[in-house]
Design a protein around this motif. Structure first.
Motif, PDB file in Angstrom:
ATOM      1  N   HIS A 158       0.844  -1.194   0.000  1.00  0.00           N
ATOM      2  CA  HIS A 158       0.000   0.000   0.000  1.00  0.00           C
ATOM      3  C   HIS A 158       0.881   1.246   0.000  1.00  0.00           C
ATOM      4  N   LEU A 159       0.389   2.273  -0.652  1.00  0.00           N
ATOM      5  CA  LEU A 159       1.091   3.552  -0.738  1.00  0.00           C
ATOM      6  C   LEU A 159       0.244   4.622  -0.059  1.00  0.00           C
ATOM      7  N   ILE A 160       0.806   5.242   0.971  1.00  0.00           N
ATOM      8  CA  ILE A 160       0.109   6.310   1.681  1.00  0.00           C
ATOM      9  C   ILE A 160       0.451   7.653   1.048  1.00  0.00           C
ATOM     10  N   GLU A 161      -0.577   8.384   0.648  1.00  0.00           N
ATOM     11  CA  GLU A 161      -0.380   9.745   0.139  1.00  0.00           C
ATOM     12  C   GLU A 161      -0.142  10.685   1.314  1.00  0.00           C
ATOM     13  N   SER A 162       0.994  11.355   1.311  1.00  0.00           N
ATOM     14  CA  SER A 162       1.326  12.254   2.413  1.00  0.00           C
ATOM     15  C   SER A 162       2.354  13.275   1.963  1.00  0.00           C
ATOM     16  N   ASN A 163       2.268  14.459   2.523  1.00  0.00           N
ATOM     17  CA  ASN A 163       3.255  15.516   2.270  1.00  0.00           C
ATOM     18  C   ASN A 163       4.362  15.529   3.317  1.00  0.00           C
ATOM     19  N   TYR A 164       4.312  14.578   4.270  1.00  0.00           N
ATOM     20  CA  TYR A 164       5.206  14.655   5.427  1.00  0.00           C
ATOM     21  C   TYR A 164       6.420  13.744   5.344  1.00  0.00           C
ATOM     22  N   GLY A 165       6.742  13.291   4.140  1.00  0.00           N
ATOM     23  CA  GLY A 165       7.963  12.535   3.946  1.00  0.00           C
ATOM     24  C   GLY A 165       8.019  11.275   4.792  1.00  0.00           C
ATOM     25  N   HIS A 166       9.230  10.927   5.207  1.00  0.00           N
ATOM     26  CA  HIS A 166       9.426   9.730   6.015  1.00  0.00           C
ATOM     27  C   HIS A 166       8.636   9.818   7.328  1.00  0.00           C
ATOM     28  N   ASP A 167       8.505  11.011   7.853  1.00  0.00           N
ATOM     29  CA  ASP A 167       7.736  11.202   9.086  1.00  0.00           C
ATOM     30  C   ASP A 167       6.247  10.938   8.892  1.00  0.00           C
ATOM     31  N   GLY A 168       5.854  10.647   7.663  1.00  0.00           N
ATOM     32  CA  GLY A 168       4.459  10.311   7.414  1.00  0.00           C
ATOM     33  C   GLY A 168       3.987   9.125   8.225  1.00  0.00           C
ATOM     34  N   PHE A 169       4.908   8.195   8.555  1.00  0.00           N
ATOM     35  CA  PHE A 169       4.480   7.037   9.352  1.00  0.00           C
ATOM     36  C   PHE A 169       4.127   7.445  10.781  1.00  0.00           C
ATOM     37  N   LEU A 170       4.609   8.600  11.212  1.00  0.00           N
ATOM     38  CA  LEU A 170       4.250   9.142  12.533  1.00  0.00           C
ATOM     39  C   LEU A 170       3.035  10.053  12.457  1.00  0.00           C
ATOM     40  N   VAL A 171       2.897  10.769  11.346  1.00  0.00           N
ATOM     41  CA  VAL A 171       1.853  11.779  11.208  1.00  0.00           C
ATOM     42  C   VAL A 171       0.535  11.197  10.706  1.00  0.00           C
ATOM     43  N   GLU A 172       0.606  10.305   9.745  1.00  0.00           N
ATOM     44  CA  GLU A 172      -0.608   9.784   9.087  1.00  0.00           C
ATOM     45  C   GLU A 172      -1.171   8.580   9.847  1.00  0.00           C
ATOM     46  N   ASN A 173      -1.425   8.773  11.143  1.00  0.00           N
ATOM     47  CA  ASN A 173      -1.849   7.635  11.958  1.00  0.00           C
ATOM     48  C   ASN A 173      -3.227   7.109  11.579  1.00  0.00           C
ATOM     49  N   GLU A 174      -4.115   7.965  11.064  1.00  0.00           N
ATOM     50  CA  GLU A 174      -5.451   7.496  10.667  1.00  0.00           C
ATOM     51  C   GLU A 174      -5.349   6.542   9.473  1.00  0.00           C
ATOM     52  N   LYS A 175      -4.585   6.930   8.471  1.00  0.00           N
ATOM     53  CA  LYS A 175      -4.421   6.091   7.284  1.00  0.00           C
ATOM     54  C   LYS A 175      -3.715   4.780   7.629  1.00  0.00           C
ATOM     55  N   LEU A 176      -2.693   4.888   8.456  1.00  0.00           N
ATOM     56  CA  LEU A 176      -1.945   3.694   8.826  1.00  0.00           C
ATOM     57  C   LEU A 176      -2.800   2.749   9.662  1.00  0.00           C
ATOM     58  N   ASN A 177      -3.570   3.313  10.577  1.00  0.00           N
ATOM     59  CA  ASN A 177      -4.426   2.481  11.412  1.00  0.00           C
ATOM     60  C   ASN A 177      -5.416   1.679  10.568  1.00  0.00           C
ATOM     61  N   GLU A 178      -5.984   2.313   9.573  1.00  0.00           N
ATOM     62  CA  GLU A 178      -6.942   1.625   8.703  1.00  0.00           C
ATOM     63  C   GLU A 178      -6.288   0.476   7.958  1.00  0.00           C
ATOM     64  N   LEU A 179      -5.069   0.698   7.447  1.00  0.00           N
ATOM     65  CA  LEU A 179      -4.357  -0.348   6.713  1.00  0.00           C
ATOM     66  C   LEU A 179      -4.000  -1.528   7.608  1.00  0.00           C
ATOM     67  N   VAL A 180      -3.466  -1.243   8.806  1.00  0.00           N
ATOM     68  CA  VAL A 180      -3.036  -2.323   9.681  1.00  0.00           C
ATOM     69  C   VAL A 180      -4.235  -3.082  10.242  1.00  0.00           C
ATOM     70  N   ALA A 181      -5.281  -2.368  10.624  1.00  0.00           N
ATOM     71  CA  ALA A 181      -6.484  -3.010  11.158  1.00  0.00           C
ATOM     72  C   ALA A 181      -7.102  -3.950  10.123  1.00  0.00           C
ATOM     73  N   THR A 182      -7.157  -3.515   8.874  1.00  0.00           N
ATOM     74  CA  THR A 182      -7.698  -4.356   7.809  1.00  0.00           C
ATOM     75  C   THR A 182      -6.828  -5.578   7.584  1.00  0.00           C
TER      76      THR A 182
END
Length: 338
Positions: A309-333
């Motif tokens: 999966h590819l997360i759309e984010s403007n926050y670079g590598h720190d996106g894994f810290l910032v985009e917690n809503e998107k990441l939560n949905e991916l991991v939960a699924t």
């Protein structure tokens, strides 16, 4: 939540050949253990075992690290100054801190320390082994070294080896630290300002141009000549790390990061990654310049069972810290379907 420590008295041989007389591992747990409901989190370079301290909105009810549903474990990595044996620890042979005499550790050494802890906690299997960045390196190695340990792998913003681009960032940081005249002195705050400068270099790789331009522009830029907002941001983040870390541990972990290569001693990347038995969730971030999306290609190609999966984010590598809503949905699924 209290950080716990366990000491292992047996000799611990590092990949470089040096034998430590024993090691201490610090770790944190959340939730209640019920059968095989364990999730193991591997943290990134300057984080610690207290997951909510650095990974916001993850260890919460209804999230993928739900402490009401899972028993979550995170161990501080070997070489890190948050409770596990590191350069600030006392060398039994001298009775003084190791500082610059601390031997090189690798990602595989870190994983073997995790294995000791898992054995001590009588954890034979985990439902999910998950990590981002350097944490992903540890998960990958663990999946190769003990293919039956994890029923699922979460590999976020990571790759099969440290690429020259990442090593170059690491070397620039080491150069900044070594340029500090106090580097090499046997004290905890040696190279304080060199470490601050190194962290400012790292911030460039963590965020990238999109994030800096989005968050650090000056509203009065058209009338301003100096003292730009981004300058204070860089200084703040540099000194913030120097207040909580030490340069010797930082260099140790930079070197460990550079050592990462799943193919070392295993024939090839394909042979190494094919040893992973667990289904893997592989997540990249569009604007990540440190671990760009194409850097995940080998993981997708050679891990037998995976979801990418590819997360759309403007926050670079720190996106894994910032985009917690998107990441939560991916991991939960992922947890619900594998």
């Amino acid at each position: 939540m209290a950080i716990e420590k366990i000491h292992f008295d047996q000799p611990f041989e590092l990949e470089c050949g040096v034998v430590l007389p024993g090691i201490t591992v610090a770790y944190s747990t959340y939730g209640t253990r019920r059968g095989d409901n364990v999730i193991w989190v591997c943290h990134a370079q300057t984080a610690n075992s207290d997951v909510p301290d650095w990974w916001a909105h993850t260890v919460e009810t209804g999230r993928f690290l739900d402490p009401e549903k899972y028993f979550i474990v995170c161990a501080n990595i070997l070489g890190s100054p948050y409770g596990t044996t590191c350069p600030a620890s006392v060398n039994p042979a001298t009775g003084e801190p190791w500082y610059g005499d601390f031997p090189m550790v690798t990602i595989r050494d870190m994983v073997r320390a995790h294995m000791l802890l898992a054995q001590a906690l009588e954890i034979e299997h985990v439902e999910l082994l998950i990590g981002s960045s350097m944490g992903g390196y540890q998960c990958m190695e663990w999946g190769i070294m003990q293919p039956q340990f994890a029923r699922r792998l979460g590999l976020i913003a990571t790759c099969d080896r440290q690429m020259p681009w990442g090593i170059a960032f690491g070397e620039s940081q080491r150069m900044a630290i070594r340029a500090d005249q106090s580097w090499g002195e046997r004290r905890a705050d040696a190279a304080y300002w060199g470490l601050a400068a190194a962290r400012s270099v790292a911030m460039l790789s963590f965020r990238g141009p999109e994030a800096f331009n989005l968050t650090q522009d000056d509203p009065d830029r058209d009338t301003k000549l100096d003292e730009f907002r981004v300058c204070s941001y860089q200084r703040y983040n540099g000194e913030k790390l120097s207040k909580r870390f030490d340069a010797y541990s930082y260099v140790t972990l930079l070197n460990a990061t550079d050592s990462h290569n799943v193919a070392r001693g295993r024939g090839s990347v394909a042979e190494a990654l094919s040893k992973i038995e667990a289904p893997a969730l592989i997540v990249a971030i569009t604007s990540d310049i440190l671990f760009p999306p194409h850097g995940h290609d080998n993981l997708v190609k050679y891990i037998k069972r995976n979801q990418y999966h590819l997360i759309e984010s403007n926050y670079g590598h720190d996106g894994f810290l910032v985009e917690n809503e998107k990441l939560n949905e991916l991991v939960a699924t992922f947890m619900a379907t594998n």
